[in-house]
Design a protein around this motif. Structure first.
Motif, short mmCIF file in Angstrom:
data_model
loop_
_atom_site.label_atom_id
_atom_site.label_comp_id
_atom_site.label_asym_id
_atom_site.label_seq_id
_atom_site.Cartn_x
_atom_site.Cartn_y
_atom_site.Cartn_z
N LEU A 182 -6.39 -2.50 -5.68
CA LEU A 182 -5.13 -3.11 -6.11
C LEU A 182 -4.00 -2.72 -5.18
O LEU A 182 -3.19 -3.56 -4.77
CB LEU A 182 -4.82 -2.70 -7.54
CG LEU A 182 -3.50 -3.23 -8.14
CD1 LEU A 182 -3.46 -4.75 -8.09
CD2 LEU A 182 -3.34 -2.75 -9.58
N CYS A 207 -3.51 -4.54 -2.01
CA CYS A 207 -2.90 -5.87 -2.10
C CYS A 207 -1.37 -5.82 -2.06
O CYS A 207 -0.73 -6.89 -2.02
CB CYS A 207 -3.36 -6.57 -3.38
SG CYS A 207 -5.13 -6.88 -3.48
N PHE A 208 -0.80 -4.63 -2.10
CA PHE A 208 0.67 -4.53 -2.10
C PHE A 208 1.28 -5.18 -0.86
O PHE A 208 2.31 -5.85 -0.94
CB PHE A 208 1.11 -3.07 -2.18
CG PHE A 208 1.06 -2.48 -3.57
CD1 PHE A 208 0.25 -3.03 -4.55
CD2 PHE A 208 1.84 -1.38 -3.90
CE1 PHE A 208 0.20 -2.48 -5.83
CE2 PHE A 208 1.81 -0.84 -5.17
CZ PHE A 208 0.98 -1.39 -6.13
N THR A 226 7.74 -1.78 -4.27
CA THR A 226 6.83 -2.25 -5.31
C THR A 226 6.24 -1.08 -6.08
O THR A 226 6.21 -1.08 -7.31
CB THR A 226 5.69 -3.08 -4.68
OG1 THR A 226 6.23 -4.24 -4.05
CG2 THR A 226 4.69 -3.52 -5.74
N MET A 282 1.87 -5.55 -10.63
CA MET A 282 0.87 -4.89 -9.80
C MET A 282 1.04 -3.37 -9.84
O MET A 282 0.06 -2.62 -9.98
CB MET A 282 0.96 -5.40 -8.36
CG MET A 282 0.54 -6.84 -8.17
SD MET A 282 0.82 -7.41 -6.47
CE MET A 282 -0.33 -6.37 -5.55
N SER A 283 2.27 -2.92 -9.70
CA SER A 283 2.51 -1.49 -9.66
C SER A 283 2.23 -0.82 -10.99
O SER A 283 1.61 0.25 -11.05
CB SER A 283 3.95 -1.21 -9.22
OG SER A 283 4.19 0.17 -9.14
N ASN A 335 -1.40 -0.46 -11.46
CA ASN A 335 -1.98 0.59 -10.61
C ASN A 335 -1.77 1.97 -11.22
O ASN A 335 -2.69 2.80 -11.27
CB ASN A 335 -1.37 0.52 -9.21
CG ASN A 335 -2.03 1.49 -8.25
OD1 ASN A 335 -3.24 1.49 -8.09
ND2 ASN A 335 -1.24 2.34 -7.63
#
Length: 317
Positions: free
Chosen positions: A65, A68-69, A134, A212-213, A216
């Protein structure tokens, strides 16, 4: 005059950082002398295989994941590097960042690898800035929610109560929401930082950053929770991990070595036997830090070898 312009400010900042670092090291040494490392070794070896596999899978998901940042930065800047190339650079830089610090991993590796792939310095800077933003935006939102809604039950001998964490959570949550509001309604869309123009992303991209963050950080906490075999509620493990992350940044210790363990021991040793707690953390460090670093080192070596083969052979006069 801004406080940073005063000649004594850098020295005071360094002194405070060194004092905090010395305090952490002192506490670690004092604690380590009283630990029965034989029990820690037995607890580590006693971890069931299925627990290790589940934790390893979660660690792999987290690294995938995070890789992908920089794809968000790819969309943000409009550069045309292929997705696998971007993910490879992101994975390698993150693995080295975790173990050697942000200047080595997060910055140096990105600039070296992206430059070889043809990206301009300004573009690399914007990708790097957005990736770091992010990561910490998700931290602000998640920590704000967790500290506000489910504050950690601190050890009984601590003078600080959970109300302090709740207040901190409200502040962090406000900062994350302010970013969203700026992305959605701010009329000023760009700022200049050290000669580089930074543009506010669109609201949809800001939401993707936060999602996303947050995911994670939650997966990382899930790996520790699995290794602790449910002895501590997931929300508490997440809270301690978030506190440990900030402590690691403050001390500037590569890989947060010892800081992660110190925070977990300080906040959870009254609920989990020391040997089991340290065994779980050593397992987490091996799976989330050391394993990916070895893989990233091999990948980076192959990248360097390919780059050297592509260099033109000098002709003799």
């Amino acid at each position: 005059m801004v406080i940073r312009d005063k000649p004594w400010w850098p020295w005071l900042k360094r002194a405070l950082t060194f004092a905090f670092f010395a305090l952490v090291i002192g506490l670690l040494v004092k604690y380590a002398r009283g630990v029965d490392w034989g029990d820690v070794k037995e607890s580590l070896l006693a971890l069931p295989r299925h627990v290790l596999w589940e934790a390893a899978a979660l660690c792999a998901c987290s690294h995938l994941l995070y890789s992908c940042f920089d794809l968000v930065g790819r969309r943000y800047t409009g550069h045309r590097l292929r997705v696998p190339q971007v993910m490879q650079v992101n994975f390698i830089s993150y693995a080295f960042n975790l173990n050697m610090g942000s200047l080595v991993g997060g910055v140096a590796f990105r600039f070296r690898m992206y430059s070889r792939l043809g990206l301009a310095t300004a573009t690399i800077t914007r990708v790097l800035t957005l990736s770091m933003l992010t990561n910490w935006l998700g931290y602000l939102l998640l920590a704000g929610i967790v500290f506000t809604v489910a504050p950690l039950a601190l050890p009984p001998d601590w003078k600080l109560d959970s109300e302090g964490l709740q207040l901190l959570g409200i502040v962090l949550l406000a900062l994350a929401l302010t970013y969203l509001l700026l992305c959605g309604w701010s009329k000023k869309r760009s700022w200049t930082l050290r000669g580089h123009e930074l543009l506010l992303p669109r609201p949809t991209m800001a939401i993707v950053q936060l999602a996303m963050s947050c995911a994670n950080w939650m997966i990382m906490a899930g790996a520790v929770h699995v290794l602790l075999q449910g002895k501590v509620p997931y929300s508490d493990v997440l809270s301690v991990l978030l506190v440990a992350a900030v402590a690691g940044v403050i001390t500037h210790v590569p890989a947060g070595l010892g800081v992660l363990e110190a925070v977990f021991v300080a906040l959870l040793s009254h609920r989990v036997p020391d040997a089991q707690l340290l065994a779980a953390l050593l397992g987490y460090r091996a799976l989330y830090y050391i394993g990916p670093l070895l893989a990233a080192a091999v990948m980076y070596l192959s990248v360097e070898l390919r780059a050297r083969k592509q260099l033109p052979v000098p002709q003799r006069p």
